[in-house]
Design a protein around this motif. Structure first.
Motif, PDB file in Angstrom:
ATOM      1  N   UNK A  42       0.850  -1.111  -0.055  1.00  0.00           N
ATOM      2  CA  UNK A  42      -0.004   0.078   0.009  1.00  0.00           C
ATOM      3  C   UNK A  42       0.871   1.296  -0.070  1.00  0.00           C
ATOM      4  N   UNK A  80      -5.292   3.081  -3.880  1.00  0.00           N
ATOM      5  CA  UNK A  80      -5.240   4.053  -3.206  1.00  0.00           C
ATOM      6  C   UNK A  80      -5.316   4.066  -1.604  1.00  0.00           C
ATOM      7  N   UNK A  81      -6.182   2.842  -1.258  1.00  0.00           N
ATOM      8  CA  UNK A  81      -6.511   2.624   0.422  1.00  0.00           C
ATOM      9  C   UNK A  81      -6.271   1.367   0.472  1.00  0.00           C
ATOM     10  N   UNK A  82      -6.682   0.729   1.635  1.00  0.00           N
ATOM     11  CA  UNK A  82      -6.676  -0.364   1.747  1.00  0.00           C
ATOM     12  C   UNK A  82      -7.583  -1.021   0.643  1.00  0.00           C
ATOM     13  N   UNK A 141      -9.460  -4.856   5.827  1.00  0.00           N
ATOM     14  CA  UNK A 141     -10.536  -4.961   6.500  1.00  0.00           C
ATOM     15  C   UNK A 141     -11.182  -3.592   6.993  1.00  0.00           C
ATOM     16  N   UNK A 142     -12.212  -3.342   7.059  1.00  0.00           N
ATOM     17  CA  UNK A 142     -13.132  -2.345   7.549  1.00  0.00           C
ATOM     18  C   UNK A 142     -14.213  -2.781   8.485  1.00  0.00           C
ATOM     19  N   UNK A 193     -17.441  -1.368   8.615  1.00  0.00           N
ATOM     20  CA  UNK A 193     -18.698  -1.446   7.678  1.00  0.00           C
ATOM     21  C   UNK A 193     -18.248  -1.195   6.292  1.00  0.00           C
ATOM     22  N   UNK A 194     -19.158  -1.504   5.520  1.00  0.00           N
ATOM     23  CA  UNK A 194     -18.959  -1.264   4.051  1.00  0.00           C
ATOM     24  C   UNK A 194     -19.758  -2.234   3.170  1.00  0.00           C
ATOM     25  N   UNK A 195     -20.143  -1.671   1.925  1.00  0.00           N
ATOM     26  CA  UNK A 195     -20.998  -2.316   1.197  1.00  0.00           C
ATOM     27  C   UNK A 195     -20.391  -3.849   0.572  1.00  0.00           C
ATOM     28  N   UNK A 254     -18.973  -5.802  -2.298  1.00  0.00           N
ATOM     29  CA  UNK A 254     -18.139  -5.395  -3.619  1.00  0.00           C
ATOM     30  C   UNK A 254     -18.562  -5.721  -4.809  1.00  0.00           C
ATOM     31  N   UNK A 305     -14.802  -5.821  -9.833  1.00  0.00           N
ATOM     32  CA  UNK A 305     -14.079  -4.745 -10.400  1.00  0.00           C
ATOM     33  C   UNK A 305     -13.616  -3.824  -9.230  1.00  0.00           C
ATOM     34  N   UNK A 348     -10.295  -4.199  -6.657  1.00  0.00           N
ATOM     35  CA  UNK A 348      -9.059  -3.680  -7.152  1.00  0.00           C
ATOM     36  C   UNK A 348      -8.820  -2.570  -6.184  1.00  0.00           C
ATOM     37  N   UNK A 349      -9.515  -1.725  -6.001  1.00  0.00           N
ATOM     38  CA  UNK A 349      -9.573  -0.503  -5.284  1.00  0.00           C
ATOM     39  C   UNK A 349     -10.157  -0.270  -3.839  1.00  0.00           C
ATOM     40  N   UNK A 350     -10.870  -1.047  -3.401  1.00  0.00           N
ATOM     41  CA  UNK A 350     -11.709  -0.827  -2.262  1.00  0.00           C
ATOM     42  C   UNK A 350     -11.633  -1.903  -1.156  1.00  0.00           C
ATOM     43  N   UNK A 351     -11.610  -1.520   0.109  1.00  0.00           N
ATOM     44  CA  UNK A 351     -11.487  -2.384   1.358  1.00  0.00           C
ATOM     45  C   UNK A 351     -12.899  -2.852   1.437  1.00  0.00           C
TER      46      UNK A 351
END
Lengths: 274, 448
Positions: B285, B292-294, B376-377, B379-381, B383, B386, B389-392
């Protein structure tokens, strides 16, 4: 030749998906940082995503220090912090080309909590300091039961710890026997299950533990709002630069000023900022 | 040694072995039984009308007419409560100030306890937080909340040198002589009318998103996150591990360097997972900036690194255990080296390789430390592919920890936590079971 074609095609496909992924970045907000601000950030995320289903807001609760580091490394969009950024962090951010902008999310008090069975009702700031420096080691010394104290603190990565250190400890060093845990929730649970324990947590984490009055003032949203409670502090959301007008990030960061945001903050047990 | 002594020693040895196995099975049973029983409580429970209202309003699930009729019936049963309180409110407003002051706090507490149990009072402003919009959705929680309505906890601190004693004070006594007094026995008797409990199977727990930081809804984002992370890790680790193992067994010449390499791989297998986690943060990272982020990508890469040594070692062992005669026969028939490896050695080593792979898959699914900083986070939706590749993402292992320690209301979400544990443990057990079955099947086919 055929195999090569496939490989080239594969690389192009991966490149395109990566491109797509970056293009979709406008619709994600990554929040990292304080466990105290966690409930607010999570509730804001839920509220915002309810109205904008195409936006994905993720929230991690890893402590204010980690939030700051994450923002400096440009690894998050919003750093939730329960203390202001330090000069050293500001400098590191500047060196990395990041410009942290401060937004106030809410006001919060740090409640000093004990097990509900503890007969003690009030502590002065000096007494709390003496407990955490290790000068007072038994509840007996405060007129309570004869029981060695278990002082529980947040880890040094925590903004709540830093606030406690400035406002209560006043540069005195924490004693050797102090126990450190990683989140507000963990302090609450430790105190809930340990009759001899004392800890400090944000106002939203006082359920089923007993908040003591500090200098005779009850820890509550009202006393924090009226600035009577001696250990209170703002909670912050930091962004890198000012977010673009009408971008999801802009709307999210301005939620604390919106009536809905204020209501959420209030319902969670914090004090809305003015 | 005399025959007798040898026999005794022999028996003692066998006995200790059996004892060890029995102890292990008992430990497994003691560990797994509560996990399964409590975890099942997330899917099978006695749900109240509030649960059905939530399902209808959020997902349009259930028979609309029937649920609406139930809601009306529950409202009718609750009506006397709210009416009595309204009457008392009126009485206080017109009564003298002393009365008003006396009942102000108890009344406020009662209203709060009632809202916790039954949801917002009719006619009140709709609360912002979902946890305040609904009453108790689970009958077991509802009974706890009812106790809070009937009794208030008071601690007796009369002896300051001793711990306080918990006294349960009946609220009915607080309101003695007022119309409210009657309410408590009414509620105690008619709780089932107020909440209409019914056996509920909430299998969508596995496929629903969570609401209001896990107060309601299911665990789909976590489950999907774990699947993405595990598959991603396998996608990266299997080709690399297999190629490395083939190189080590078939191509590399035995030398001191090779031995050193093997030692390094074994050492890597023993490195604590948190070290991999921090390495992933620093390298993938912060240095390589793969995202860009986890992100799931960074997390998969870290997990892949962590299981790579296991995959290499298992594959190497499997390749090495293929009898030399196979290779010699193939080579003597004129097959090339690569041909031999691909068509003869790899297929016969497959059971061993697959077992190694599936077992490391179980490890990748269950590890927490490598993904804390990389993927890991809380809370999140869920995914889309695609977005990985960019979202935790939330993940089973991490969210168990999160709900057990960091969450602001651990007790309210306990059932979700148990549900997460059940799903994770089942996932790992299934993977291990799959490994055993796979191995048996392939081995049987090979023999035939």
């Amino acid at each position: 030749m055929n195999t090569w074609n496939k490989i080239v095609l594969g690389i192009v496909a991966i490149g395109m998906t990566a491109g797509l992924a970056t293009a979709g970045d406008a619709n994600k907000i990554v929040v990292d940082g304080s466990t105290t601000v966690g409930p607010i950030a999570k509730a804001f995320a839920e509220y915002y995503m309810g109205q904008h289903p195409d936006v994905n807001i993720t929230v991690s609760e890893s402590g204010s220090g980690n939030g700051a580091k994450s923002l400096i490394n440009a690894a998050c969009d919003v750093a939730a912090m329960s203390r202001p950024m330090k000069n050293s962090e500001m400098k590191a951010a500047k060196d990395a080309g990041v410009l942290p902008i401060e937004h106030i999310a809410a006001m919060d008090g740090i409640a000093v909590v004990v097990h509900p069975s503890n007969p003690l009702a009030n502590l002065t700031i000096e007494q709390i300091r003496d407990i955490y420096t290790g000068k007072i080691t038994n509840w007996k010394e405060l007129g309570g039961p004869d029981r060695p104290m278990v002082a529980i603190s947040r880890d040094t990565n925590s903004g709540t710890y830093e606030t406690f250190e400035t406002m209560v400890m006043n540069k005195a060093k924490m004693g050797e026997k102090v126990e450190y845990v990683g989140s507000n929730g963990a302090i609450r649970q430790r105190v809930m299950s340990t009759p001899a324990a004392i800890g400090y947590v944000g106002l939203a984490f006082t359920e089923e533990v007993k908040p003591l009055t500090v200098n005779g003032v009850e820890a509550s949203a009202e006393t924090v709002a009226s600035k009577e409670y001696p250990i209170s502090r703002p909670l912050y959301l930091y962004t890198n630069g000012r977010p673009k007008q009408s971008s999801p990030l802009h709307d999210f960061i301005n939620l604390p000023d919106a009536p809905e945001g204020k209501k959420i903050v209030e319902d969670l047990g914090f004090v809305p900022s003015n | 040694m005399r025959l007798q002594t040898r026999k005794i020693l022999d028996r003692t040895f066998a006995g200790t072995g059996v004892l060890a196995i029995v102890l292990m099975s008992a430990a497994l049973l003691i560990l797994l039984t509560p996990i399964f029983i409590r975890g099942a409580g997330a899917l099978f429970f006695t749900g109240t009308v509030e649960h059905r209202r939530l399902m209808l309003e959020k997902f349009d699930r259930g028979n609309r007419k029937q649920v609406e009729a139930e809601i009306r019936s529950a409202q009718a049963a609750r009506e006397p409560i709210y009416r009595t309180i309204a009457v008392f409110d009126q009485q206080l407003a017109h009564g003298d100030a002393k009365e008003r002051a006396k009942y102000k706090k108890p009344l406020k507490e009662l209203k709060k306890a009632l809202q916790d149990l039954l949801g917002p009072a009719p006619g009140s402003v709709r609360p912002m937080l979902m946890r305040d919009q609904y009453g108790q959705t689970r009958w077991d929680r509802a009974q706890i909340k009812l106790a809070r309505v009937l009794y208030r906890e008071e601690w007796d601190y009369s002896n300051p040198t001793k711990s306080g004693v918990l006294l349960l004070k009946s609220r009915a006594a607080d309101f003695a002589g007022t119309p409210i007094q009657e309410l408590f026995s009414y509620m105690e008797k008619n709780l089932d009318q107020l909440l209409l409990p019914r056996r509920t199977l909430y299998w969508q727990f596995l496929t629903d998103e969570s609401f209001d930081s896990h107060f309601f809804g299911g665990i789909w984002p976590e489950l999907l996150g774990t699947i993405y992370l595990t598959l991603g890790a396998m996608l990266l680790a299997i080709p690399m591990g297999l190629i490395a193992a083939i190189y080590l067994t078939e191509y590399a010449r035995e030398s001191r360097l090779l031995n050193l390499l093997r030692t390094c791989i074994s050492t890597l297998a023993g490195v604590p997972s948190i070290v991999f986690g921090l390495f992933g943060l620093a390298f993938f990272i912060n240095t390589l900036k793969v995202s860009n982020s986890k992100s799931v990508l960074a997390g998969s890469m870290t997990l892949a690194l962590m299981i790579l040594p296991t995959v290499i070692r298992a594959s190497e062992e499997a390749l090495r255990s293929v009898p030399r005669t196979y290779k010699e026969a193939a080579l003597s028939l004129g097959a090339g080296r690569w041909h031999t490896i691909w068509n003869v050695i790899l297929p016969s080593a497959l059971p061993g390789i697959l077992t190694g792979i599936v077992i490391s898959m179980g490890r990748a699914a269950g590890e927490t430390a490598p993904i804390i900083f990389t993927a890991a986070v809380s809370v999140g939706k869920p995914l889309a592919l695609w977005q990985t590749l960019s979202q935790p993402t939330p993940a089973l292992s991490w969210n168990i920890y999160n709900l057990a320690t960091e969450h602001e209301a651990v007790d309210e979400v306990r059932h979700v936590q148990y549900g997460l544990v059940l799903v994770l443990v089942s996932l790992v057990l299934l993977l291990n079971l799959a490994a055993i079955i796979l191995r048996a099947r392939i081995a049987k086919r090979m023999r035939a």
